[in-house]
Design an enzyme around this catalytic site. Structure first.
Site, short mmCIF file in Angstrom:
data_model
loop_
_atom_site.label_atom_id
_atom_site.label_comp_id
_atom_site.label_asym_id
_atom_site.label_seq_id
_atom_site.Cartn_x
_atom_site.Cartn_y
_atom_site.Cartn_z
CB ILE A 283 -0.94 -0.02 1.23
CG1 ILE A 283 -1.96 -1.16 1.08
CG2 ILE A 283 -1.65 1.32 1.41
CD1 ILE A 283 -2.76 -1.47 2.35
CG LEU B 16 10.12 3.28 11.37
CD1 LEU B 16 8.98 3.48 10.36
CD2 LEU B 16 10.52 4.63 11.97
CB SER C 75 -7.30 2.35 10.84
OG SER C 75 -7.99 1.54 11.75
CE1 TYR D 1 -1.92 -5.41 11.03
CE2 TYR D 1 -4.29 -5.77 11.08
CZ TYR D 1 -3.17 -5.25 10.47
OH TYR D 1 -3.30 -4.55 9.29
P1 NAI Z 1 3.70 -4.48 3.29
O1 NAI Z 1 4.35 -5.56 4.07
O2 NAI Z 1 3.67 -4.57 1.81
O3 NAI Z 1 4.30 -3.06 3.66
C1 NAI Z 1 4.70 -2.71 4.95
C2 NAI Z 1 5.89 -1.80 4.87
O4 NAI Z 1 6.31 -1.50 6.19
C3 NAI Z 1 7.08 -2.46 4.13
O5 NAI Z 1 7.64 -1.56 3.20
C4 NAI Z 1 8.01 -2.78 5.26
O6 NAI Z 1 9.37 -2.83 4.89
C5 NAI Z 1 7.72 -1.65 6.26
N1 NAI Z 1 8.15 -2.01 7.61
C6 NAI Z 1 7.84 -3.13 8.29
N2 NAI Z 1 8.48 -3.15 9.48
C7 NAI Z 1 9.22 -2.01 9.55
C8 NAI Z 1 10.11 -1.47 10.53
N3 NAI Z 1 10.40 -2.12 11.67
N4 NAI Z 1 10.68 -0.29 10.27
C9 NAI Z 1 10.42 0.38 9.10
N5 NAI Z 1 9.59 -0.09 8.14
C10 NAI Z 1 9.00 -1.28 8.36
O7 NAI Z 1 2.21 -4.39 3.87
P2 NAI Z 1 0.93 -3.57 3.44
O8 NAI Z 1 -0.16 -4.55 3.37
O9 NAI Z 1 1.20 -2.70 2.29
O10 NAI Z 1 0.68 -2.70 4.75
C11 NAI Z 1 0.75 -1.29 4.78
C12 NAI Z 1 -0.12 -0.81 5.93
O11 NAI Z 1 -1.48 -1.15 5.66
C13 NAI Z 1 0.22 -1.46 7.27
O12 NAI Z 1 0.13 -0.49 8.29
C14 NAI Z 1 -0.86 -2.50 7.42
O13 NAI Z 1 -1.11 -2.83 8.77
C15 NAI Z 1 -2.03 -1.81 6.78
N6 NAI Z 1 -3.11 -2.69 6.37
C16 NAI Z 1 -2.91 -3.66 5.43
C17 NAI Z 1 -3.94 -4.50 5.06
C18 NAI Z 1 -3.78 -5.57 4.03
O14 NAI Z 1 -4.71 -6.37 3.81
N7 NAI Z 1 -2.64 -5.67 3.34
C19 NAI Z 1 -5.27 -4.37 5.65
C20 NAI Z 1 -5.38 -3.32 6.63
C21 NAI Z 1 -4.34 -2.51 6.97
#
Ligand code: NAI
Length: 254
Positions: A13, A42, A112, A150
């Site tokens: 995202i 982070l 969220s 979560y």
């Molecule tokens: P993703 O795994 O593709 O992206 C997450 C990003 O956060 C990655 O670029 C990762 O490297 C970074 N990240 C993780 N741990 C980190 C750390 N310790 N320090 C710095 N960066 C860190 O996941 P996605 O799905 O794109 O998630 C993005 C946001 O959307 C998150 O907050 C997630 O909780 C939220 N979300 C996602 C949903 C889904 O179905 N994919 C549904 C609802 C919310």
């Protein structure tokens, strides 16, 4: 054109949000644990402080918007990592760049989840809101249920956003949230592959009212709207972008 900062722009995202901002001609500073302008972990206080320091020096003239998007999914262990990244990193970095946002009347969109209202341990949520990281992490690790951590991290983040939206608005900064449902990203791939959660998640995915999973760009579309002047009267709002799952599960709660 504006200057925006965000976390979690490397994949999923966040990458879609970053791309849409760049396509509109904006400058975007990305903080992530990998593939970013500012590489920082982070989950740690040092990482958050470094990220804020870098954002402050790279955007000294101010920020038009900030999107703390970095997050870990409900299959990650220890559960406290989820709390640290999804709640504490988001809140501490927003506070760390608040005056940069005030300079340009910027706005914030937190990410969220439609799982935020689905039930979480209330003590861990309260510890987050009291900004007691040690206590919040101890509670979720003792429970040992990453899914609970979560939901709790997202519930706390959304409550923090709503509790603070009035004070931020008084400084000219709008806070809002998007609550995505199941979106096709690396995070979701990991959950689907998880032994304990995979089947539950696949069964849940089969019930999305519109009939398919979301794509990162569909979440980014909503975020771009909330960041823009077209949303200038939107403040403290939570937009569910989840193919109808929240309405299906909680039709009378709004
Ligand atoms: P993703 O795994 O593709 O992206 C997450 C990003 O956060 C990655 O670029 C990762 O490297 C970074 N990240 C993780 N741990 C980190 C750390 N310790 N320090 C710095 N960066 C860190 O996941 P996605 O799905 O794109 O998630 C993005 C946001 O959307 C998150 O907050 C997630 O909780 C939220 N979300 C996602 C949903 C889904 O179905 N994919 C549904 C609802 C919310």
């Amino acid at each position: 054109m504006g200057t925006y900062a965000m976390t979690g722009g490397a994949t999923g995202i966040g990458a879609a949000i970053q791309q849409q901002l760049v396509d509109e001609g904006h400058r975007v500073i990305v903080v992530d644990i990998k593939d970013a302008d500012v590489v920082a972990d982070l989950s740690t206080r040092q990482g958050r402080e470094y990220a804020v320091e870098e954002l402050r020096s790279r955007a000294a003239d101010g920020l038009d918007g900030y999107i703390p998007c970095a997050g870990l999914g409900p299959s990650v262990t220890p559960a406290s990592l989820i709390t640290q990244v999804n709640y504490f990193a988001a809140v501490e970095t927003i506070e760390g760049v608040k005056d940069l946002l005030i300079k340009k009347g910027g706005s914030v969109v937190v990410i969220s989840s439609n799982s935020a209202p689905m039930g979480a341990d209330p003590d861990s949520v309260e510890a987050c809101l009291q900004h007691d990281e040690v206590k919040a992490c101890a509670i979720v690790d003792q429970l040992g249920e990453p899914q609970n951590a979560y939901g709790g991290s997202k519930l706390a983040l959304t409550r923090w956003m709503r509790r603070n939206s009035t004070a931020y608005a008084a400084s000219g900064v709008r806070l809002n949230a998007v609550a995505p449902g199941i979106v096709r990203t690396p995070l979701t791939d990991k959950v689907m592959a998880d032994k304990a959660l995979g089947q539950v998640m696949k069964d849940f995915a089969d019930t999305v009212p519109v009939g398919s999973l979301g794509e990162p760009e569909q979440i980014a579309d909503a975020v771009m709207f909330m960041l823009s002047d077209k949303a200038s009267f939107m403040c403290g709002s939570v937009i569910f972008v989840d193919g109808g799952h929240d309405a299906m599960l909680r039709p009378d709660d709004f």
